[in-house]
Design a protein around this motif. Structure first.
Motif, PDB file in Angstrom:
ATOM      1  N   LEU A 113      34.259 -34.602   6.676  1.00 28.96           N
ATOM      2  CA  LEU A 113      33.808 -35.814   7.352  1.00 28.96           C
ATOM      3  C   LEU A 113      32.899 -36.685   6.497  1.00 28.96           C
ATOM      4  O   LEU A 113      32.624 -37.836   6.868  1.00 28.96           O
ATOM      5  CB  LEU A 113      33.075 -35.443   8.642  1.00 28.96           C
ATOM      6  CG  LEU A 113      33.931 -34.821   9.755  1.00 28.96           C
ATOM      7  CD1 LEU A 113      33.045 -34.467  10.944  1.00 28.96           C
ATOM      8  CD2 LEU A 113      35.031 -35.774  10.175  1.00 28.96           C
ATOM      9  N   ASP A 114      32.408 -36.178   5.356  1.00 32.77           N
ATOM     10  CA  ASP A 114      31.448 -36.945   4.545  1.00 32.77           C
ATOM     11  C   ASP A 114      32.014 -38.285   4.102  1.00 32.77           C
ATOM     12  O   ASP A 114      31.374 -39.327   4.301  1.00 32.77           O
ATOM     13  CB  ASP A 114      31.004 -36.117   3.341  1.00 32.77           C
ATOM     14  CG  ASP A 114      30.151 -34.926   3.761  1.00 32.77           C
ATOM     15  OD1 ASP A 114      29.567 -34.987   4.875  1.00 32.77           O
ATOM     16  OD2 ASP A 114      30.069 -33.954   2.981  1.00 32.77           O
ATOM     17  N   ARG A 123      28.562 -46.989   3.476  1.00 37.16           N
ATOM     18  CA  ARG A 123      27.586 -46.463   2.521  1.00 37.16           C
ATOM     19  C   ARG A 123      28.059 -46.589   1.075  1.00 37.16           C
ATOM     20  O   ARG A 123      27.236 -46.562   0.152  1.00 37.16           O
ATOM     21  CB  ARG A 123      27.304 -44.990   2.831  1.00 37.16           C
ATOM     22  CG  ARG A 123      26.638 -44.769   4.179  1.00 37.16           C
ATOM     23  CD  ARG A 123      26.546 -43.278   4.464  1.00 37.16           C
ATOM     24  NE  ARG A 123      25.992 -43.002   5.789  1.00 37.16           N
ATOM     25  CZ  ARG A 123      25.983 -41.788   6.338  1.00 37.16           C
ATOM     26  NH1 ARG A 123      26.493 -40.747   5.663  1.00 37.16           N
ATOM     27  NH2 ARG A 123      25.463 -41.619   7.532  1.00 37.16           N
ATOM     28  N   ARG A 124      29.337 -46.665   0.882  1.00 39.06           N
ATOM     29  CA  ARG A 124      29.899 -46.719  -0.485  1.00 39.06           C
ATOM     30  C   ARG A 124      30.935 -47.826  -0.550  1.00 39.06           C
ATOM     31  O   ARG A 124      31.569 -48.168   0.456  1.00 39.06           O
ATOM     32  CB  ARG A 124      30.523 -45.372  -0.861  1.00 39.06           C
ATOM     33  CG  ARG A 124      29.506 -44.242  -1.033  1.00 39.06           C
ATOM     34  CD  ARG A 124      30.186 -42.903  -1.127  1.00 39.06           C
ATOM     35  NE  ARG A 124      31.199 -42.903  -2.183  1.00 39.06           N
ATOM     36  CZ  ARG A 124      32.104 -41.926  -2.361  1.00 39.06           C
ATOM     37  NH1 ARG A 124      32.104 -40.902  -1.515  1.00 39.06           N
ATOM     38  NH2 ARG A 124      32.963 -41.992  -3.345  1.00 39.06           N
ATOM     39  N   LYS A 125      31.114 -48.340  -1.755  1.00 38.64           N
ATOM     40  CA  LYS A 125      32.112 -49.373  -1.977  1.00 38.64           C
ATOM     41  C   LYS A 125      33.452 -48.734  -2.299  1.00 38.64           C
ATOM     42  O   LYS A 125      33.512 -47.604  -2.817  1.00 38.64           O
ATOM     43  CB  LYS A 125      31.675 -50.277  -3.128  1.00 38.64           C
ATOM     44  CG  LYS A 125      30.405 -51.078  -2.813  1.00 38.64           C
ATOM     45  CD  LYS A 125      30.046 -51.986  -3.977  1.00 38.64           C
ATOM     46  CE  LYS A 125      28.786 -52.796  -3.658  1.00 38.64           C
ATOM     47  NZ  LYS A 125      28.424 -53.701  -4.771  1.00 38.64           N
ATOM     48  N   PRO A 126      34.532 -49.424  -2.020  1.00 41.17           N
ATOM     49  CA  PRO A 126      35.859 -48.869  -2.342  1.00 41.17           C
ATOM     50  C   PRO A 126      36.061 -48.794  -3.865  1.00 41.17           C
ATOM     51  O   PRO A 126      35.410 -49.527  -4.614  1.00 41.17           O
ATOM     52  CB  PRO A 126      36.813 -49.880  -1.693  1.00 41.17           C
ATOM     53  CG  PRO A 126      36.035 -51.148  -1.599  1.00 41.17           C
ATOM     54  CD  PRO A 126      34.607 -50.734  -1.395  1.00 41.17           C
ATOM     55  N   PRO A 127      36.914 -47.862  -4.300  1.00 39.89           N
ATOM     56  CA  PRO A 127      37.753 -47.008  -3.458  1.00 39.89           C
ATOM     57  C   PRO A 127      37.031 -45.735  -3.009  1.00 39.89           C
ATOM     58  O   PRO A 127      36.305 -45.136  -3.776  1.00 39.89           O
ATOM     59  CB  PRO A 127      38.927 -46.663  -4.383  1.00 39.89           C
ATOM     60  CG  PRO A 127      38.327 -46.683  -5.757  1.00 39.89           C
ATOM     61  CD  PRO A 127      37.267 -47.754  -5.743  1.00 39.89           C
ATOM     62  N   LEU A 128      37.269 -45.331  -1.767  1.00 39.63           N
ATOM     63  CA  LEU A 128      36.780 -44.080  -1.219  1.00 39.63           C
ATOM     64  C   LEU A 128      37.976 -43.163  -0.983  1.00 39.63           C
ATOM     65  O   LEU A 128      39.029 -43.616  -0.519  1.00 39.63           O
ATOM     66  CB  LEU A 128      36.045 -44.295   0.109  1.00 39.63           C
ATOM     67  CG  LEU A 128      34.585 -44.776   0.011  1.00 39.63           C
ATOM     68  CD1 LEU A 128      34.527 -46.260  -0.310  1.00 39.63           C
ATOM     69  CD2 LEU A 128      33.850 -44.484   1.328  1.00 39.63           C
ATOM     70  N   PHE A 129      37.788 -41.895  -1.276  1.00 43.50           N
ATOM     71  CA  PHE A 129      38.890 -40.941  -1.156  1.00 43.50           C
ATOM     72  C   PHE A 129      38.481 -39.814  -0.207  1.00 43.50           C
ATOM     73  O   PHE A 129      37.356 -39.302  -0.274  1.00 43.50           O
ATOM     74  CB  PHE A 129      39.264 -40.354  -2.523  1.00 43.50           C
ATOM     75  CG  PHE A 129      39.805 -41.375  -3.478  1.00 43.50           C
ATOM     76  CD1 PHE A 129      41.154 -41.697  -3.497  1.00 43.50           C
ATOM     77  CD2 PHE A 129      38.949 -42.040  -4.358  1.00 43.50           C
ATOM     78  CE1 PHE A 129      41.655 -42.641  -4.369  1.00 43.50           C
ATOM     79  CE2 PHE A 129      39.438 -42.985  -5.232  1.00 43.50           C
ATOM     80  CZ  PHE A 129      40.791 -43.304  -5.239  1.00 43.50           C
ATOM     81  N   GLY A 130      39.449 -39.450   0.649  1.00 46.63           N
ATOM     82  CA  GLY A 130      39.250 -38.341   1.572  1.00 46.63           C
ATOM     83  C   GLY A 130      40.322 -37.277   1.394  1.00 46.63           C
ATOM     84  O   GLY A 130      41.272 -37.445   0.626  1.00 46.63           O
TER      85      GLY A 130
END
Length: 490
Positions: A113-114, A123-130
């Protein structure tokens, strides 16, 4: 195959291979950068996708008692957009609802879930990875939104923006693009870079080819062949090294030829010097044997004295040859001691007065009153002085011959000179006068008794004392031989 053995071709092929590898690496990294950029753009464009879909499925979530009841709706959304995968998560990240084709299964039932919370809270700019529920080793970019279930339960709508179908299509397209890029790079390298490389390398290695031709000509016997170009790069240094090596080899070969000629002359001279006394000894011995009954005592004595003189001459010649050989092999080493060089010169002068008198030569010594002390092998230096004085007496003028022995201090050294008033030494022979296999003025040397090895022996002895025997000569006026030894400071 001979074409590919050429150095220029090998360098060109190596350059071509490096360019091809560079092209492949460049295409690979370009595609990776393009993919990364495309992922970032895709996530920005679809940033609110999960929020919008959450609004669409919110009534369904409140109507159905279980999130799994909306899996047909999830399937419908994935049919409309095959590039995405839709998952419903609870507060702990457990997957509650999803759709997969028959025969497929999820690789994980829970995702972290982080990154989802970072996405929702910006909280963070893209790109974000899950986490990718279908591949435990991969992560993918996504869109997420918070949703509510029945009975006020909370969860998340998790949309993976790069579905498995999308991956398969992207891999096929990437492989096709990469194949085309490689084919074009190979064709361009072969046609343009290959030809240009051959031309450029031919120009760059032109001097190397010239150097190879020079080395080959030198190998085939043209010892005068040299390279003409000069430069400060590696090829220029190699050419300079070749020229230096060629000069050294040529000089050594010339020296070998001269030494061979000198050796032959020495053998001839020594053979002559040996043959004459042996012939004389043989003749007188035969005479004594044949006429022993008729010869008077005085005549027998004269014959025996002649034989004795010839034997002494032979013994001296053999001794000098043996002595010179030992000096050249450094078997005789100096045993230094402190002694007065002026006293030694005076003693040798006295012992040579009788010989000079017999030859009608005036022998004088001009010596300082100071007892100059030197540290050297007294017997070897005595040999040097004896040879120089004996040589000067032999080659002094036939009439009114004069020999002068001198000594003087020069810069902490004592300089000894032996001068005669003979015919002198031809200028072209001065550089060879101390050579082992050299005898100056062959016709004159045969009229003077001796082996012609005295100067060579003297030069070698002084060489062992780190000194040098020098000569100055003027045709028709005589010669001066000199050497210096360091003085001992008391």
């Amino acid at each position: 195959m001979k074409f590919f053995r050429q150095f220029t071709v090998k360098i060109a092929l190596l350059f071509l291979l490096l360019l091809l590898l560079m092209g492949i690496a460049l295409a690979f990294f370009t595609m990776r950068i393009t993919d990364s950029r495309q992922i970032e753009i895709d996530q920005i464009v679809n940033w609110n996708l999960a929020t919008d879909m959450a609004g669409e499925i919110a009534p369904m979530l409140e109507e159905y008692s279980s999130p799994a009841d909306i899996e047909p709706a999830i399937h419908y959304m994935m049919v409309l957009n095959p590039a995405i995968e839709v998952y419903v998560l609870d507060r702990e990240g457990n997957i509650l609802a999803y759709f997969v084709e028959p025969g497929d299964a999820l690789a994980r039932t829970q995702v972290s879930l982080d990154p989802i919370l970072d996405f929702i809270n910006n909280r963070r700019k893209p790109p974000l990875f899950g986490d990718d529920p279908r591949n435990i080793e991969r992560q993918k970019h996504f869109s997420a939104a918070e949703i509510s279930f029945s009975q006020n339960r909370k969860g998340y709508l998790y949309i993976v923006l790069q579905s498995t179908i999308y991956d398969m299509a992207a891999d096929m397209l990437q492989e096709r693009i990469l194949s085309r890029a490689l084919a074009r790079a190979l064709l361009l390298s072969l046609v343009f870079v290959g030809l240009m490389g051959l031309v450029l390398f031919s120009l760059l290695t032109r001097r190397l080819k010239q150097l190879i031709r020079s080395v080959k000509a030198f190998e085939d016997g043209d010892l005068s062949r040299r390279t003409s170009f000069r430069s400060r790069d590696e090829i220029g240094k190699l050419a300079a090294a070749f020229n230096g090596m060629a000069e050294t080899i040529s000089a050594n070969l010339e020296a070998l030829k001269q030494n061979d000629q000198l050796r032959r002359e020495l053998v001839a001279n020594v053979s002559h010097d040996l043959r004459n006394p042996l012939t004389s000894i043989q003749g007188f011995v035969e005479t004594l044997l044949i006429k022993q009954d008729t010869l008077e005592g005085a005549e027998v004595k004269r014959y025996l004295e002649i034989i004795l003189n010839e034997v002494t001459r032979l013994n001296k010649l053999v001794h000098e040859l043996f002595e010179l050989s030992k000096l050249e092999a450094k078997e005789n080493t100096p045993a230094p001691e402190v002694f007065s060089l002026t006293e030694l010169i005076q003693d040798i002068k006295v012992s040579c007065d009788a010989i000079a008198g017999k030859r009608g030569v005036e022998l004088n010594a001009s010596l300082p009153q100071t007892l100059f002390l030197v540290h050297a092998d007294v017997h070897m230096i005595e040999r040097v002085l004896s040879n120089l004085i004996d040589n000067a007496i032999k080659f002094a003028a036939p009439e009114h011959g004069r020999v002068l022995i001198g000594a003087e201090e020069q810069n902490g050294h004592i300089r000894v000179r032996v001068t005669d008033n003979g015919a002198g030494i031809p200028e072209n022979e001065i550089t060879h006068i101390f050579d082992r296999f050299y005898t100056s003025d062959k016709t004159r040397s045969r009229r003077v008794a001796g082996s012609g090895l005295g100067l060579s022996i003297a030069a070698k002895i002084l060489e062992l004392h780190d000194a040098e025997l020098s000569v100055e000569s003027v045709a028709g006026k005589g010669s001066t031989f000199s050497f210096s030894l360091p003085l001992v400071v008391c």
